[in-house]
Scaffold this active site. Sequence first.
Site, PDB file in Angstrom:
ATOM      1  N   GLU A 124       1.157  -2.931  12.673  1.00 44.53           N
ATOM      2  CA  GLU A 124       0.734  -3.988  12.294  1.00 44.53           C
ATOM      3  C   GLU A 124       1.579  -4.096  13.814  1.00 44.53           C
ATOM      4  OE1 GLU A 124       3.889  -5.075   8.878  1.00 44.53           O
ATOM      5  OE2 GLU A 124       2.318  -4.197   7.802  1.00 44.53           O
ATOM      6  N   LYS A 142       2.940   0.618  16.168  1.00 47.40           N
ATOM      7  CA  LYS A 142       3.799   0.821  14.985  1.00 47.40           C
ATOM      8  C   LYS A 142       3.696   1.760  14.716  1.00 47.40           C
ATOM      9  CE  LYS A 142       6.175  -1.865  11.776  1.00 47.40           C
ATOM     10  NZ  LYS A 142       6.019  -2.842  10.460  1.00 47.40           N
ATOM     11  N   GLN A 143       2.112   2.044  13.991  1.00 49.27           N
ATOM     12  CA  GLN A 143       2.280   3.618  13.142  1.00 49.27           C
ATOM     13  C   GLN A 143       0.654   3.857  13.402  1.00 49.27           C
ATOM     14  OE1 GLN A 143       2.345   3.146   8.865  1.00 49.27           O
ATOM     15  NE2 GLN A 143       2.335   1.418   9.274  1.00 49.27           N
ATOM     16  N   TRP A 196       1.041  -1.008   0.359  1.00 48.26           N
ATOM     17  CA  TRP A 196       0.500  -0.313   0.158  1.00 48.26           C
ATOM     18  C   TRP A 196       0.965   1.468   0.253  1.00 48.26           C
ATOM     19  CZ3 TRP A 196      -1.503   2.828   5.002  1.00 48.26           C
ATOM     20  CH2 TRP A 196      -0.954   2.652   6.104  1.00 48.26           C
ATOM     21  N   ASP A 197       2.126   0.956   0.097  1.00 51.29           N
ATOM     22  CA  ASP A 197       2.659   2.257   0.043  1.00 51.29           C
ATOM     23  C   ASP A 197       3.417   3.122  -0.957  1.00 51.29           C
ATOM     24  OD1 ASP A 197       3.729   0.078   1.989  1.00 51.29           O
ATOM     25  OD2 ASP A 197       6.133   1.244   2.073  1.00 51.29           O
TER      26      ASP A 197
HETATM   27  C1  BGC Z   1       4.162  -1.797   7.507  1.00 52.36           C
HETATM   28  C2  BGC Z   1       3.880  -1.657   6.344  1.00 52.36           C
HETATM   29  C3  BGC Z   1       4.789  -1.223   5.148  1.00 52.36           C
HETATM   30  C4  BGC Z   1       5.272  -2.570   5.137  1.00 52.36           C
HETATM   31  C5  BGC Z   1       6.320  -2.073   3.899  1.00 52.36           C
HETATM   32  C6  BGC Z   1       5.704  -2.287   7.351  1.00 52.36           C
HETATM   33  O1  BGC Z   1       6.703  -2.299   8.394  1.00 52.36           O
HETATM   34  O2  BGC Z   1       4.659  -1.403   8.390  1.00 52.36           O
HETATM   35  O3  BGC Z   1       3.131  -0.615   6.850  1.00 52.36           O
HETATM   36  O4  BGC Z   1       3.178  -1.102   3.672  1.00 52.36           O
HETATM   37  O5  BGC Z   1       6.999  -1.830   6.249  1.00 52.36           O
HETATM   38  O6  BGC Z   1       6.822  -1.054   3.645  1.00 52.36           O
END
Ligand code: BGC
Length: 785
Positions: free
Chosen positions: A502, A616-617, A359-360
């Site tokens: 996550e 985490k975010q 989704w980045d």
């Molecule tokens: C993040 C995800 C992201 C992925 C790839 C993970 O550490 O939590 O949101 O899509 O890294 O960058």
Amino acid sequence: MSIMQYSKGTGVNENWLVEESAFDSRYLGKCEAIFCQGNGYMGVRAALEEEYVSETRNMFVTGTFNKFHDTEVTELPNFPDVTKIIFQINGKVFSLDQGTIHHYERVLNIKNGEVTRIVDWESKDGERIEFKFLRTVSMKDEHVIASKVELKPISGDIALKIISGIDGTVSNSGSQHFAEGSKRLYDFTYLEMVSETIESKVTAAIHTAHRFYLNGEEVKVTTLPVIGRREIKINASIELKKDQVLVLEKISTVHTTRDLVYDGMEAEKSIKSVKVDGKKNIEEAFALGYDKILCESAQAWEEIWNQEDIQIDSVNPFDQLAMRFGIYHLNIMVKKDDNRVGIGAKALSGEGYKGHSFWDTEVFILPYYLMTQPKTARTLLEYRYKNLYGARLKAKEQGYEGAMYPWESAWIDDGEVTPLWGAADVVTGETLKILTGIIEQHITADIAFAVWQYYIVTRDEEFMNLYGYEMIMDTARFWASRLEWNEAKNQYEINDVIGPDEYKEHVNNNVYTNYLAYYNMNLALELIGKIRENNTEVYDRINGLFSLTKLEEDLGDKLPKLYLPQPDKETGIIPQFDGYFDLKYIDLTKYKQSSIVGTIYNDYNMEQINEFQVLKQGDLVVLLYLLDDLFDAETKRKNYMYYEERTLHDSSLSKSTHSVLANDLGLHEDAYHFFVGASSIDLGEEMKSSDAGIHSASMGGIWQSAVLGFGGVRVVGQQLRIAPSLPKEWNSLSFRVVWRGTPLKVTVTKETVSITNLSHAVEILVYDEVVDLEKNATFTTKVRG
Ligand code: BGC
């Protein structure tokens, strides 16, 4: 410990250089990744010419995915290497791990894409040599890599041996993707290696040629060609007198049967073509030589910078450099004309995340292209259209209807490619199961959201008719089939998911997922009616794929009953998911202070982390930024404060969104703090952060913090709104955005905002004022607080 230096320059115009000021073999990964060179077709990690045990020598070509074994997922294979050059001086191998380094500097010049390294080195036995290494990956001809090495013995005569060629012994941490293949030498000049990936059958043709100059004159050097297992190289020997300057040029080309020009071509023919085209290309590139290749590439970069440069006059010159660094990477991570490939989470700069798209792309990277290069944005969304194949496959496999986008995507028809197993569990010692590929589902709505943003910004009807409507409808169909009825509560729910945060698995009614799914379904519902009335051809086409009447009924029935988490009546805080407030609050100071992400895993396993109020975010933060009219400013502010305190920013996506939202909320210090934080993820002084590759989303994030945050650029309803507010550290900011095909140049100082229309008349919002901007007109107003 940092060996990074940033060009301060006397003004923004000089601020283009990132420097590694000392050699330390413990930290090779940092500059290998952040100095990565490329052009969207390929990415070449900046491994040094000479070999080190701790190096990661990588070259990736977009879209060449291969699966090494049934137990592994498909990944971008590491290509045969052409960057390595071994020097032996009087029989001893040149290595900075030995002897004395009198001088070392390595610079990435963001302006022209060249990496240069100057070394003054003395061997243990006293041979002192000055080296200058130059490397360019052409922005003009995407197949070409050029290196030049200047070498001068300054302590006495030396017997020099150079070993250089094409090394096919590379792997991805041991997974050997290419078969042995064939090797040969043409005209005793051009080395050729042709090999095929073992599963996906992509044939790569790599060509390399060397040329020598002594004191400025081209010379023939005694060379012995060597063909060995997975390698073809030359051994060149030359006696050099003290102060003589030897120059070696090494030019290489890379072609593969996956290249766009061979798309649809019969396999046998394309294999022949890569060889023939590669051979022709190396002859042409070799004839040009290093300096001309650099010059052409620099011109191509200049064209990019003429359009893309963003100027920041800040008391911290790092801000300007970070901005350009982000734009540099944003322009080498994507093949702008190829809709069969996406953008990897580490772009083409490292093995991390295997070249997969997340989704980045849609949420963090696409906004940059959308607002500056809408054509590239379209190409990226077309990739997701092609990816519908995999999304439908995934939905079916999981027992749903419609299109359920893979959490990680590789080749267009691969489907889900998230690996199943990850890091160690510190409590049980077992390998952690990665659940994102199964239950992190919001990406489906993120893509639909991006499609609609694209349409609002561009009004590209053709895109919508061919792809966009179908994507929005089929993703909505997935959500409609995904909803779960809760009889007791008389509502639809989305249970057992992972949200953007996550650090929480198997949650019910994740706020981000529910709202985005609602957005996706609601949008589809509105559009079904619209296209039935005004766009019958497209309606009929999609209706031929799946029943739009049924979808409309389904959405109409379910949407009003979908549970959307609301602010708590007393505190105003919106639960991130069911039961969030019951989790334990823990002191996060230790983890927040760490410069390395994920240190909480050193103390707790996933099961335990699931029980804490640690993020985490921030799910709410991303939601409030994307759908910024859901709640009033006070609710947003409360939620930002509450969740930020609990957020570790352990994802590289986190800080930039916090910066934009903080700016929206008038929290200027936070906004700047997070801008610097986002800018420092790769470019900053932490030397281990980029080992597996740069963070592509964070490159988009730097742009978002500056343009969408401080520049206040946002799509509001159907309009473009520009409402800048600079941090106190900045004196001015100027950037360009493209709205409905019209480029607008925006300059913000401490006092004024000026917007110049460079094309046809458009209506925009500046703060809350509706402004009709005529062609070539400039509108100026006072900056508001
Ligand atoms: C993040 C995800 C992201 C992925 C790839 C993970 O550490 O939590 O949101 O899509 O890294 O960058």
